[in-house]
Design a protein around this motif. Structure first.
Motif, mmCIF file in Angstrom:
data_model
loop_
_atom_site.group_PDB
_atom_site.id
_atom_site.type_symbol
_atom_site.label_atom_id
_atom_site.label_comp_id
_atom_site.label_asym_id
_atom_site.label_seq_id
_atom_site.Cartn_x
_atom_site.Cartn_y
_atom_site.Cartn_z
ATOM 1 N N ASN A 1 -50.822 204.686 109.474
ATOM 2 C CA ASN A 1 -51.086 204.091 108.052
ATOM 3 C C ASN A 1 -50.383 203.332 107.871
ATOM 4 O O ASN A 1 -48.869 202.256 106.730
ATOM 5 C CB ASN A 1 -50.744 205.113 106.795
ATOM 6 N N ALA B 1 -57.415 205.220 108.139
ATOM 7 C CA ALA B 1 -56.209 205.921 107.725
ATOM 8 C C ALA B 1 -56.408 204.602 106.468
ATOM 9 O O ALA B 1 -55.848 203.457 107.557
ATOM 10 C CB ALA B 1 -55.296 206.705 107.737
ATOM 11 N N ALA B 2 -55.351 204.769 105.441
ATOM 12 C CA ALA B 2 -54.938 202.881 105.411
ATOM 13 C C ALA B 2 -54.732 203.682 103.353
ATOM 14 O O ALA B 2 -54.893 204.406 103.440
ATOM 15 C CB ALA B 2 -56.591 202.564 104.183
ATOM 16 N N CYS B 3 -54.417 202.612 103.131
ATOM 17 C CA CYS B 3 -53.169 202.454 102.002
ATOM 18 C C CYS B 3 -52.740 200.396 101.548
ATOM 19 O O CYS B 3 -54.210 200.393 102.002
ATOM 20 C CB CYS B 3 -51.841 202.786 101.824
ATOM 21 N N TRP C 1 -61.417 204.664 102.042
ATOM 22 C CA TRP C 1 -59.848 205.373 102.695
ATOM 23 C C TRP C 1 -58.790 204.657 101.325
ATOM 24 O O TRP C 1 -57.714 203.584 102.731
ATOM 25 C CB TRP C 1 -59.557 204.450 104.151
ATOM 26 N N GLU D 1 -53.033 199.416 106.031
ATOM 27 C CA GLU D 1 -54.635 200.383 106.503
ATOM 28 C C GLU D 1 -54.613 200.265 108.177
ATOM 29 O O GLU D 1 -53.525 199.904 108.576
ATOM 30 C CB GLU D 1 -56.033 200.182 106.150
#
Length: 380
Positions: free
Chosen positions: A158, A13-15, A105, A32
């Motif tokens: 995240n 998962a990533a931001c 992601w 991430e």
């Protein structure tokens, strides 16, 4: 050097990271997280090194997963072996992202990741990094190395990494976060700082050594060396989150948003090493040793034809006690000093960095010269 291990990708998962401020981040501003597990390598190197990736394995071109690290990438151009820009040996690793790449992601990325099961409470990390001369970086920046945390059960994945090397607006910055909460329920952390590491050096290799003793309390250690100079020294200070497992290292390039300066990023890596808690600076540093960080050198106004073991065009140089005398030595070749562009008709006074290469490639030079400063330039 290759190690054999099996990789199981469980969840990713990533931001993106927050703005370049010292304020707390929000959950939607985090970087991430990768939940990457693997069995331990089938065999270990002697000594204290856990992994070494020097990109000398030709199988990496066909199968980027055949080395020591798991590669996360989207396109064929994301990773390639490079023969012309090399720190040691015959190859380096070329990492490239484009704005048009398929996103992974929430961002564009090509990164090699350490297996999470091999992390320890303390580690040594060494790697060399090369930015081409046309490299541009915008305000949003990109992550070019990170030590990513592992979420506990019931905790959001995240979260931003606890430590990250970032390129932004022409500068290198170290991002550091820490938090004492056993389970973080939001994206905020107790501490967040950015450390300015100066302008991005382009067209030359940068050698990094990082030593981290992980702790969310005042028992942590963070030491960072850039080209042999200690640029971060944080003793007995927090440097990570309060997690059961320890952070894992990732290198390459990851960009979460793009500005208007460029639609492409390319970075080269070589001599990537991870050492355990018993390792040291010397074990993970590149296989070179500095002779002198700033020696004086004179360059004559004309060149000569080289004779002997090698043929070509030689500069005429003076070093040390030879400076100011009538004696000049041949120097192979005209372009043998990195960063120096020779113009006939001038006598130059230079300050150069002279480095001994312990294990030079076959047919290569055992000493590397880099321009530090042009002290004088006199027409003749």
């Amino acid at each position: 050097m290759k190690k054999l291990f099996y990789v199981l990708l469980l969840a990713i998962a990533a931001c993106s990271p927050d703005n370049e401020t010292l304020e707390e981040t929000t959950a939607e501003d985090s970087l991430e997280s990768i939940d990457l597990e693997s069995e331990p390598p089938l065999y270990q190197d002697s000594g204290n090194l856990i992994y070494i990736e020097n990109f000398e394995n030709p199988d990496l071109n066909k199968n980027p997963q055949s080395g020591d690290f798991y590669l996360e990438h989207a396109e064929d151009h994301s990773f390639q072996l490079e023969e012309n820009i090399v720190r040691e040996g015959a190859n380096s690793g070329r990492f490239e992202i484009k704005k048009s790449d398929t996103q992974i992601w929430g961002g564009n990325r090509t990164e090699m990741s350490q297996a999470q099961s091999t992390t320890q409470s303390e580690g040594w990390y060494g790697f060399s990094q090369f930015f081409p001369t046309n490299y541009t970086s915008d305000a949003s920046g990109e992550v070019i190395g990170q030590w990513h945390v592992q979420a506990d059960k019931g905790e959001a994945t995240n979260r931003s990494p606890s430590n990250a090397l970032i390129a932004s607006e022409g500068k290198l910055k170290w991002m550091l976060r820490w938090d004492a909460d056993r389970i973080m329920e939001d994206g905020y952390s107790d501490g967040l700082i950015y450390i300015d590491l100066g302008a991005i050096p382009k067209g030359k290799w940068i050698d990094w050594v990082v030593h981290i003793k992980y702790s969310h309390t005042n028992t942590g250690i963070l030491e960072v060396w850039k080209d042999g100079e200690k640029v971060i020294d944080r003793q007995n200070m927090p440097n990570t989150y309060n997690d059961e497992k320890y952070p894992y290292f990732k290198f390459g390039v990851y960009k979460w948003s793009w500005g208007n300066l460029s639609t492409q990023r390319t970075i080269y890596y070589d001599e990537v090493k991870i050492g355990n808690r018993y390792s040291s600076y010397d074990e993970v540093a590149t296989s070179t040793s500095t002779i002198d960080n700033g020696i004086n050198m004179m360059i004559n106004s004309y060149t000569v034809n080289c004779v002997g073991e090698m043929e070509g065009t030689c500069l005429l140089v003076q070093e040390g006690n030879m400076i100011g005398t009538e004696n000049w030595e041949n120097f192979y070749f005209v372009d043998g000093i990195e960063g120096f562009n020779y113009e006939p008709g001038f006598v130059y006074g230079l300050k150069v960095k002279k480095t001994e290469i312990k294990n030079p490639p076959a047919g290569g030079f055992s000493i590397r010269y880099e321009l530090v400063e042009i002290v004088s330039k006199e027409a003749k």
